[in-house]
Design an enzyme around this catalytic site. Structure first.
Site, PDB file in Angstrom:
ATOM      1  N   ASP A 162       0.802  -1.007   0.195  1.00 29.56           N
ATOM      2  CA  ASP A 162      -0.062  -0.095  -0.089  1.00 29.56           C
ATOM      3  C   ASP A 162       0.862   1.231  -0.105  1.00 29.56           C
ATOM      4  O   ASP A 162       0.616   2.279  -0.502  1.00 29.56           O
ATOM      5  CB  ASP A 162      -0.874  -0.155   1.214  1.00 29.56           C
ATOM      6  N   HIS A 190      -4.727  -3.623   6.193  1.00 28.12           N
ATOM      7  CA  HIS A 190      -4.608  -3.747   4.717  1.00 28.12           C
ATOM      8  C   HIS A 190      -5.864  -4.208   4.338  1.00 28.12           C
ATOM      9  O   HIS A 190      -6.084  -5.260   4.188  1.00 28.12           O
ATOM     10  CB  HIS A 190      -3.611  -4.698   4.710  1.00 28.12           C
TER      11      HIS A 190
HETATM   12  P1  NAD Z   1      -1.910 -18.321  -4.529  1.00 30.07           P
HETATM   13  O1  NAD Z   1      -3.132 -19.092  -4.284  1.00 30.07           O
HETATM   14  O2  NAD Z   1      -0.937 -18.509  -5.973  1.00 30.07           O
HETATM   15  O3  NAD Z   1      -0.663 -19.307  -3.450  1.00 30.07           O
HETATM   16  C1  NAD Z   1      -0.926 -19.373  -2.207  1.00 30.07           C
HETATM   17  C2  NAD Z   1      -0.530 -20.914  -1.984  1.00 30.07           C
HETATM   18  O4  NAD Z   1      -0.477 -20.940  -0.600  1.00 30.07           O
HETATM   19  C3  NAD Z   1      -0.965 -21.861  -2.549  1.00 30.07           C
HETATM   20  O5  NAD Z   1       0.115 -22.673  -3.416  1.00 30.07           O
HETATM   21  C4  NAD Z   1      -1.549 -22.865  -1.624  1.00 30.07           C
HETATM   22  O6  NAD Z   1      -1.390 -24.190  -1.869  1.00 30.07           O
HETATM   23  C5  NAD Z   1      -0.623 -22.763  -0.541  1.00 30.07           C
HETATM   24  N1  NAD Z   1      -1.100 -22.785   0.798  1.00 30.07           N
HETATM   25  C6  NAD Z   1      -2.666 -22.915   1.088  1.00 30.07           C
HETATM   26  N2  NAD Z   1      -2.869 -23.071   2.292  1.00 30.07           N
HETATM   27  C7  NAD Z   1      -1.303 -23.524   2.984  1.00 30.07           C
HETATM   28  C8  NAD Z   1      -0.974 -23.778   4.127  1.00 30.07           C
HETATM   29  N3  NAD Z   1      -1.794 -24.237   5.280  1.00 30.07           N
HETATM   30  N4  NAD Z   1       0.557 -24.168   4.326  1.00 30.07           N
HETATM   31  C9  NAD Z   1       1.213 -23.729   3.290  1.00 30.07           C
HETATM   32  N5  NAD Z   1       0.835 -23.501   2.108  1.00 30.07           N
HETATM   33  C10 NAD Z   1      -0.496 -23.174   2.081  1.00 30.07           C
HETATM   34  O7  NAD Z   1      -1.894 -16.784  -3.837  1.00 30.07           O
HETATM   35  P2  NAD Z   1      -0.846 -15.825  -3.688  1.00 30.07           P
HETATM   36  O8  NAD Z   1      -1.382 -14.972  -5.037  1.00 30.07           O
HETATM   37  O9  NAD Z   1       0.453 -16.345  -3.830  1.00 30.07           O
HETATM   38  O10 NAD Z   1      -1.426 -15.097  -2.447  1.00 30.07           O
HETATM   39  C11 NAD Z   1      -1.182 -15.470  -1.326  1.00 30.07           C
HETATM   40  C12 NAD Z   1      -1.933 -14.625  -0.060  1.00 30.07           C
HETATM   41  O11 NAD Z   1      -1.134 -13.319  -0.101  1.00 30.07           O
HETATM   42  C13 NAD Z   1      -3.459 -14.607  -0.246  1.00 30.07           C
HETATM   43  O12 NAD Z   1      -4.136 -14.496   0.867  1.00 30.07           O
HETATM   44  C14 NAD Z   1      -3.583 -13.200  -0.892  1.00 30.07           C
HETATM   45  O13 NAD Z   1      -4.758 -12.429  -0.910  1.00 30.07           O
HETATM   46  C15 NAD Z   1      -2.238 -12.362  -0.012  1.00 30.07           C
HETATM   47  N6  NAD Z   1      -1.826 -11.291  -0.356  1.00 30.07           N
HETATM   48  C16 NAD Z   1      -1.661 -10.131   0.489  1.00 30.07           C
HETATM   49  C17 NAD Z   1      -0.962  -8.833  -0.032  1.00 30.07           C
HETATM   50  C18 NAD Z   1      -0.469  -8.053   1.170  1.00 30.07           C
HETATM   51  O14 NAD Z   1      -0.220  -6.858   0.556  1.00 30.07           O
HETATM   52  N7  NAD Z   1      -0.557  -8.225   2.444  1.00 30.07           N
HETATM   53  C19 NAD Z   1      -0.702  -8.651  -1.122  1.00 30.07           C
HETATM   54  C20 NAD Z   1      -1.106  -9.612  -2.193  1.00 30.07           C
HETATM   55  C21 NAD Z   1      -1.567 -10.930  -1.956  1.00 30.07           C
HETATM   56  C1  LMR Z   2      -3.465  -6.559  -2.848  1.00 27.74           C
HETATM   57  O1  LMR Z   2      -3.643  -5.537  -2.145  1.00 27.74           O
HETATM   58  O2  LMR Z   2      -3.010  -6.411  -3.811  1.00 27.74           O
HETATM   59  C2  LMR Z   2      -3.763  -7.922  -2.107  1.00 27.74           C
HETATM   60  O3  LMR Z   2      -4.061  -7.657  -0.877  1.00 27.74           O
HETATM   61  C3  LMR Z   2      -4.689  -9.005  -2.950  1.00 27.74           C
HETATM   62  C4  LMR Z   2      -6.121  -8.425  -2.645  1.00 27.74           C
HETATM   63  O4  LMR Z   2      -7.092  -9.288  -2.284  1.00 27.74           O
HETATM   64  O5  LMR Z   2      -6.317  -7.106  -2.814  1.00 27.74           O
END
Ligand code: NAD
Ligand code: LMR
Length: 335
Positions: A162, A190
């Site tokens: 952000d 967030h």
């Molecule tokens: P994705 O689905 O591509 O990958 C997530 C992975 O986690 C998958 O491979 C899945 O098998 C694995 N997984 C699920 N449960 C698990 C567990 N108990 N232990 C280990 N691995 C496990 O998703 P992504 O695009 O990589 O996003 C991951 C997370 O990050 C999501 O929750 C997304 O919303 C979040 N995110 C946060 C931010 C932020 O700014 N904080 C930004 C982007 C995404």
């Molecule tokens: C983001 O801010 O891009 C991530 O938290 C993914 C989402 O769900 O918005």
């Protein structure tokens, strides 16, 4: 081994997912821990994703990164967190179009209580943890509350994406390079209630409000763009942000491990000790500065009434999320 240094043990969960596909290669390249610091990647996935993880590990091998001192692939949290110096908790379901991040609590919240317990049992005594999986603040709260042995100051949730979004938007509006931006803070959750703070930000050392004179934009559209940027990326890409999230993970860890340039700060969600009237114990996005070993919330920043109102709204949302996950929080010993 580079310069005879002991490798850092870095656990990454969700290691076969989208974010990790951008993250692991940068860690192995040295972007997170520095160009002389070897690293062992301890990669956790759920069983059905282990084959895909093997493919990722093959690609890591094929890069021949000099700093990559080893990879451990596992579906067992107790193996993944064994001796971890850093734990990057990425593994969790991402939201789809039309969802709020808090809608993920029922799916993802349950991942973080057992992981918190395992970190407390298995990680190194100095472990630091960054939670990325959404809703990141409350997942960090869940994991932290399940690991009372690990000091609360070692738990972080990611609000840096952000901050980076806010830096870019402000730079584009002011028609200056992003490097001119400093002191950009994200307050609170967030989520769409976060408060991206342009009032305390600076452009080339000047208050943003002196450089960007469209104050209506700063108070309205700018805030909304940052609050809704995650959803805008999902709508355009058909999937949640990944490369920019991985970049923000790198930036977050670097900001914690290295002294913050004088006068500046970065955004991290950390445990509240009551700063700015936020209830103690919430995992709250604040402006934070670090000396490389310890961090502090930047004190004494000024807010107008509108900013205080926004901070109260995002605080309330975090309190509601906290209420929703009560069943995942062990009873605390009476003091
Ligand atoms: P994705 O689905 O591509 O990958 C997530 C992975 O986690 C998958 O491979 C899945 O098998 C694995 N997984 C699920 N449960 C698990 C567990 N108990 N232990 C280990 N691995 C496990 O998703 P992504 O695009 O990589 O996003 C991951 C997370 O990050 C999501 O929750 C997304 O919303 C979040 N995110 C946060 C931010 C932020 O700014 N904080 C930004 C982007 C995404
Ligand atoms: C983001 O801010 O891009 C991530 O938290 C993914 C989402 O769900 O918005």
């Amino acid at each position: 081994m580079s310069g005879g240094r002991i490798p850092i043990q870095c656990t990454v969960t969700g290691a076969a997912g989208q974010i990790s596909y951008s993250l692991l290669f940068r860690i192995a390249h040295g972007d997170m821990f520095g160009p002389d610091q070897p690293v062992v990647l301890r990669l956790l996935e759920i069983e059905p994703a282990m084959k895909a993880l093997e493919g990722v590990a093959m690609e890591l091998d094929d890069c021949a990164f000099p700093l990559l001192a080893g990879t451990e692939l596992t579906s067992k949290p107790e193996v993944a967190f064994d001796g971890a110096d850093w734990a990057l908790l990425v593994g969790a379901a991402p939201r789809k179009q039309g969802m709020e991040r808090s809608d993920l609590l029922s799916v993802n919240g349950g991942i973080f209580a057992p992981q918190g317990k395992t970190i407390a049992q298995k990680a190194s005594s100095g472990v630091r943890i960054l939670v990325v999986g959404n809703p990141a603040n409350t997942n960090a709260y869940i994991a932290r509350m399940n690991a009372p042995e690990v000091p609360a100051e070692r738990w972080f949730a990611m609000t840096r994406l952000d901050e980076n979004r806010a830096r870019s938007q402000l730079a584009q509006k002011a028609k200056v390079p992003v490097a001119a931006l400093s002191n950009v803070a994200i307050w609170g959750n967030h989520s769409t209630t976060q408060y991206p703070d342009a009032h305390n930000a600076r452009i080339a050392g000047l208050p943003v409000e002196e450089v960007i004179t469209d104050h209506g934009w700063l108070k309205g559209k700018f805030v909304e763009i940052i609050q809704k940027r995650g959803a805008a990326v999902i709508e355009a890409r058909g999937a949640s942000s990944a490369a920019s999230a991985a970049n923000a993970v790198i930036d977050s860890v670097v900001s914690i491990r290295t002294p913050t340039p004088w006068g500046d700060w970065h955004s991290l969600a950390v445990v509240s000790h009551g700063e700015y009237g936020v209830p103690e114990g919430l995992q709250f996005g604040y402006p934070v500065r670090s000396d490389g070993d310890h961090w502090e919330v930047v004190p004494d920043l000024q807010h107008d009434d509108d900013a205080w109102k926004r901070i109260r709204v995002t605080t309330q949302e975090l309190l509601q999320e906290q209420e929703m996950v009560k069943s995942l929080i062990p009873a605390q010993p009476a003091s």
